[in-house]
Enzyme design. Structure first.
Site, PDB file in Angstrom:
ATOM      1  N   SER A 255       0.841  -1.198   0.000  1.00 48.28           N
ATOM      2  CA  SER A 255       0.000   0.000   0.000  1.00 48.28           C
ATOM      3  C   SER A 255       0.874   1.245   0.000  1.00 48.28           C
ATOM      4  CB  SER A 255      -0.923  -0.003   1.215  1.00 48.28           C
ATOM      5  OG  SER A 255      -0.162   0.284   2.363  1.00 48.28           O
ATOM      6  N   LYS A 256       0.213   2.367  -0.118  1.00 49.78           N
ATOM      7  CA  LYS A 256       0.918   3.642  -0.253  1.00 49.78           C
ATOM      8  C   LYS A 256       1.937   3.885   0.858  1.00 49.78           C
ATOM      9  CE  LYS A 256      -2.085   6.347  -3.159  1.00 49.78           C
ATOM     10  NZ  LYS A 256      -1.479   5.681  -4.307  1.00 49.78           N
TER      11      LYS A 256
END
Ligand code: GLU
Length: 484
Positions: A255-256
């Site tokens: 994820s980011k």
């Protein structure tokens, strides 16, 4: 494999920029198509109109093209089984839903969200896996008319057999089976008249004659539902291959917070699309000769879907950095120089001839891992004066030996240095080192003094190249400025 044409597809939902995991799925489909002389189709799955946007669709096109994964059929290029964008196919799905209702495989469900939530709570309370009770399965026409009169709009549910198993042989994971009683009747058309993912995907794959479906293993449980729909429609079931997930180094979902996740984000940071493509190929596939740096053509030649690993892969950012550095080192210099340009917009590149610009990139590319590293590494090529690092000032430029070298260069050498001829300038610097060596100053210290004066640093590109790119005037100016 039989003689049927191999047709695969990548079917991204445009609810974000093209994810690096989707790029891996696209690549494996593309490889499979190329290996089997097949067709590779792009379908945009934008049935969720609220979450989809034209900007994301454009990003998907641009990212796939930048990676070199060009499609044979798709929304922009057309093809025999279009339209290839689900929002343009809305009139297709209800016909098939009606066909399933007529044949007894689907039914209208009038349950409200509150009723469904209550059922779910009941299952949770009884610690039972939740499946829809199926209470709308056998409504009479009168009952339906009454519910309609109340203003309820039905969704359409698929009637899953209450017993038995749904089985398939996955190209990557082998034999898989699902207990039908745990699937539960699922919605195929929402009450607003739009299809759900599981329904639209089957209708589209069927109409587009997709023969093999290669996608992430997060879709495995959907596959059981989709097979049931194919069976109910009497359609041929494609072969499925589910790829392991791509996890972050800490083994959680990528994820980011771990770094970039969209292809365009990586490109903006200075990763080369060739390196990205090579890197994602290795997330689940290994080259037979153990050499990991491979072009797309080499990967196509060596790829076999049944050798793809069925386990999850770890996205090692460090490895990507290393690989990107390798690609930067060997890339055609003109191409690299062009790709580097947008990263250097803070500098006045017009100060420099095209030839010098390319040479600057050539002599600074060696240690960098991403193109944005250049911002710092080329800094001293710009402006009149060098920005001297504090340590360099005290340890080198303020030292007795440093000043001795610089004073000598200013008094005896600068006029003689041939800035036009790199070989000659090399020799002249070699002579200088030899001269000071006799006086007890180490060759590298002699060079440090000059480098420090010209660049303000102790490390950097080849000294002759720097002097030539800066030119005589600026080099002299900087050396004189550092001499006390
Ligand atoms: N639109 C789906 C997704 O992006 C496609 C899944 C599939 O390949 O069937 O996950």
């Amino acid at each position: 494999m039989d003689n049927k044409e191999v047709r695969v597809r990548i079917a991204p939902s445009p609810s974000g920029n093209l994810h690096i995991g989707t790029a891996r799925t696209a690549l494996f489909n593309y490889l499979f198509a190329k290996k089997n002389n097949g067709k590779y189709v792009l379908r945009i799955e934008d049935t969720d109109l609220d979450r989809s946007s034209q900007a994301y669709i454009q990003n998907i096109y641009d990212s796939l093209k930048a990676l070199g994964l060009n499609w044979d059929e798709g929304p922009d290029v057309g093809g025999p089984y279009g339209p290839y964008q689900q929002s343009e196919r809305f009139d297709i799905y209800p016909k098939y839903a009606q066909k399933l209702i007529d044949a007894g495989y689907a039914y209208e469900c009038f349950c409200t969200q509150e009723e469904l939530d209550a059922e779910k709570q009941e299952s949770i309370k009884n610690k039972k896996p939740h499946v829809y009770s199926g209470r709308c399965r056998h409504l009479s026409e009168e009952e339906k008319a009454k519910l309609r009169a109340e203003g309820r709009k039905p969704s359409i549910r698929f009637h899953v057999p209450e017993s038995g198993e749904t089985k398939f042989t996955d190209m990557v994971k082998g034999d898989l089976k699902f207990d039908n009683s745990l699937i539960g009747d699922f919605v195929i058309m929402k009450s607003n008249g739009t299809p759900t993912y599981n329904f639209a995907v089957v209708i589209d794959d069927m109409e587009m004659k997709i023969s093999h479906i290669i996608r992430g293993e997060d879709h495995i449980s959907n596959t059981a539902k989709q097979i049931l729909i194919y069976e109910a429609l009497g359609a041929e079931i494609p072969q499925f291959g589910h790829l392991g997930m791509i996890l972050a180094p800490d083994r959680s979902k990528l994820s980011k917070r771990h770094g970039a996740t969209a292809v365009s984000e990586f490109v903006e940071k200075g990763y080369l699309t060739e390196a990205l493509l090579n890197f994602v190929a290795l997330l689940g596939w290994s080259p037979s000769d153990g050499h990991e740096i491979k072009s797309l053509d080499e990967i196509i030649a060596d790829f076999r879907i049944n050798e793809v690993s069925s386990s999850n892969s770890i996205f090692e950012y460090d490895k990507l950095n290393w690989m990107n550095g390798q690609y930067i080192k060997k890339m055609d210099i003109k191409k690299l120089a062009n790709l580097a340009r947008p990263f250097l917009s803070m500098y006045d590149l017009s100060e420099m001839s095209e030839e010098n610009y390319e040479r600057m990139i050539e002599v600074t590319r060696e240690p960098i891992t991403i193109l944005s590293d250049l911002v710092n590494d080329v800094k001293y090529f710009f402006g009149q004066d060098a920005e001297i690092e504090p340590d360099v000032q005290t340890k080198i430029l303020d030292s007795e030996d440093g000043q001795k070298v610089l004073r000598y260069v200013v008094d005896n050498e600068l006029d003689k240095w041939d800035f036009e001829d790199s070989e000659k300038l090399h020799e002249q610097l070699a002579d200088l080192r030899a001269y000071f060596k006799e006086q007890g100053i180490k060759p590298k210290e002699t060079m440090w003094a000059i480098r420090a004066a010209v660049t303000g640093r102790t490390h950097g590109a080849d000294m002759v190249a720097i002097l030539q790119i800066l030119g005589k005037e600026r080099s002299v100016r900087r050396i004189k400025a550092a001499t006390k």
